[in-house]
Scaffold this active site. Structure first.
Site, PDB file in Angstrom:
ATOM      1  CE  LYS A  61      -5.112  -2.497   0.796  1.00  0.00           C
ATOM      2  NZ  LYS A  61      -5.580  -1.093   0.812  1.00  0.00           N
ATOM      3  CB  SER A 121      -0.856   0.163   1.242  1.00  0.00           C
ATOM      4  OG  SER A 121      -2.008   1.123   1.081  1.00  0.00           O
ATOM      5  CG  ASP A 148       7.079   4.670 -11.964  1.00  0.00           C
ATOM      6  OD1 ASP A 148       7.863   3.743 -12.263  1.00  0.00           O
ATOM      7  OD2 ASP A 148       5.736   4.535 -12.086  1.00  0.00           O
TER       8      ASP A 148
END
Length: 561
Positions: free
Chosen positions: A346, A321, A332
């Site tokens: 998750k 999460s 990224d």
């Protein structure tokens, strides 16, 4: 983007008569449905019933059907039943048909569920261990009511408010239930202290106890900082920022951010943490749900404390999460090298919805995506039961020991801002894979941990040698203290008392790790987490691998792909 399709269930309009539109049968009955539902809501004290705009007919009918069935059971069923428990069970089974993370939390369980993410709790302020069905105090928390009352490390809690709790099979939940409570209330403890056969009585007034989510921060060497974040709770960002500033003052120019085993928590603390590393206004994460109501985008917006130095993030299958949001954003945006294993996966967003009886519905409303467009959520099409066995499947497939080649396919390829290839498919894939090190693990070692033998021996050793240990600086302890054979034999005697079966081959296999772990727990008794993690890291292959990867992290920080 895997957008969900919006479905509507509307009846076809009937043929108009004499130019006037005719109402459908449902349109005629809908006011009655709603009126009955409203009446039920008033009678039972519920929130006002409001049919879904997307599917009002089915919503109203299902609501009334469920009400009717409960009424018939309560009135006519042959045996007396607990209607509240029955409805809780029905709700839970219904939600299982949605996704693995939508959940219903009964009112009596909500406080415990929330306390994990709150910045503090109300209680007596002790860290404890359960050994041979007895609560042992590891340490009274500094500044807490137990410390003020005179509770000491090694004390055994025998009674709580005159109730005997020793030898009764008590578990952690039972301890929380008895020791936590509203600020200002009191609890009476019967304490057995080493060297005394008498039960000492203490009356302790409960107070607010601060909890920490940044377990430790320290300088690994002259320029490498380390921060361990165990969850994202109400105070996480402030704790992290304080640790970051302290390490910078000590000369930190590169950082290991350890998110292993971090199950997540508050999203805003995750995005603010990521913002400390990401310059400009780059994207951190976005969410996508049904329609646009719950769609959102989060961007970097402040000048962070560490926007240029090399960063390595440690990740594993227990990272979920909010941890994945941080790791995905830094990967990224080419701000960190991810080291470890694929994270949990998750990526569903839950909205907490309080219900009229004090219970809570946590309803999935959208999905998390990393800046490159990767969905963090792993698939759950095979059902909740299969989803819950994912870690077992990873073990069986060998994913703990080598990357899963089925996840490295063209359809799951994405690119970072600098063109590096990363992969989706659920969870965050590491840039540098590190296999789980099982060379020194054994069933014997697992039993020692499950029965709390190692912690109990370390606590006893600390109490017996406290004066000598507390004179030592941690640097001296770390360099000179060794766990000798006599100490190992003492630990084995304690293991025998706890009915841990001794296996020579297992002991030999795990001996080096046992010595390291015993030293770490003794260090923790003396110096807290600052004396625990540095010792453990000597035998932590993932941590050691992270240190070896700073050359690559340095190139990434300087603009290389």
């Amino acid at each position: 983007m895997n957008e969900e399709i919006k479905h509507t269930n509307q009846e076809e309009p009937e043929t108009p008569v004499q130019g006037k539109p005719r109402n459908t049968l449902f349109q005629v009955r809908l006011p009655l449905y709603i009126a009955m539902a409203l009446l039920v809501g008033v009678l039972i004290g519920a929130n006002t019933f409001s049919p879904s705009d997307n599917n009002p007919q089915s919503t109203a009918k299902a609501y009334l059907k469920f009400r009717d069935i409960l009424s018939y059971i309560d009135r006519d069923y042959v045996d007396t039943v607990d209607i509240e428990k029955l409805s809780d069970h029905a709700i839970t089974k219904m939600l299982e048909k949605l996704d693995p993370h939508t959940s219903y939390i009964p009112a009596d369980e909500l406080a415990m569920a929330r306390s994990y993410l709150e910045g503090d709790f109300e209680g007596i302020g002790v860290e404890f261990n359960i050994f041979k069905d007895t609560i042992s105090v590891i340490t009274p928390l500094s500044g807490g009511p137990s410390e003020a009352a005179g509770i000491q490390a090694g004390d055994k809690i025998i009674t709580v408010n005159s109730e005997t709790v020793a030898g009764k099979g008590i578990n952690n939940e039972g301890v929380f239930k008895r020791l936590r409570g509203q600020k200002g209330t009191t609890v009476n403890l019967g304490i057995l202290r080493k060297g005394s056969s008498k039960l000492h009585q203490f009356t302790i007034q409960r107070n607010k106890i601060p909890t920490v989510s940044v377990d430790v921060s320290y300088m690994v060497n002259n320029n490498t900082g380390y921060i361990k974040v165990s969850r994202f709770s109400a105070n996480t960002f402030e704790e992290f920022k304080q640790a970051m500033l302290a390490l910078k003052k000590k000369g930190m120019s590169q950082l290991i951010l350890d998110l292993r085993g971090n199950p997540g928590g508050y999203m805003d603390h995750a995005t603010r943490m990521a913002d400390e590393f990401i310059a400009g206004d780059k994207m951190i994460v976005y969410t996508d749900g049904k329609g646009t109501r719950y769609d959102s985008k989060s961007f970097a917006r402040t000048r962070g404390e560490f926007e240029s130095g090399p960063v390595i993030v440690l990740l594993d299958e227990g990272s979920a999460s909010a941890s994945e949001i941080v790791a995905g954003a830094l990967q990224d945006n080419d701000r960190a090298l991810i080291v470890g294993r694929r994270s949990f996966g998750k990526g569903l967003v839950q909205m907490p919805i309080p219900l009229n009886d004090g219970s809570e519905l946590r309803l999935t409303i959208s999905r998390y995506y990393t800046p490159s467009g990767r969905s963090i959520q792993k698939p759950y099409v095979a059902g909740t039961e299969d989803y819950q066995k994912d870690m077992l499947h990873r073990l069986e497939n060998g994913e703990y020991f080598h990357p899963d080649s089925t996840l490295f396919v063209d359809s799951l390829k994405y690119k970072t801002t600098k063109g590096r290839v990363v992969y989706g498919g659920g969870g965050i894939m590491p840039d540098v894979f590190v296999a789980r090190d099982t060379t020194e693990l054994s069933d014997f070692l697992s039993q020692l941990y499950s029965k709390n033998v190692i912690r109990e021996y370390a606590l006893g050793y600390y109490n017996d040698n406290r004066k000598e240990l507390e004179k030592m600086s941690f640097d001296r302890f770390n360099k000179t203290f060794t766990v000798n054979d006599k100490m190992l034999q003492g630990m084995l005697r304690l293991a025998k008392q706890a009915e841990v079966e001794y296996k020579e081959a297992d002991f030999k296999r795990s001996e080096a790790m046992l010595r390291n772990n015993l030293k770490a727990f003794i260090g923790r008794s003396v110096y807290g987490n600052a004396g625990f993690f540095p010792v453990l890291h000597e035998k932590d292959e993932e941590f050691q691998q992270a240190l070896r990867q700073f050359g690559q992290a340095q190139r990434l920080a300087k603009g290389g792909a």
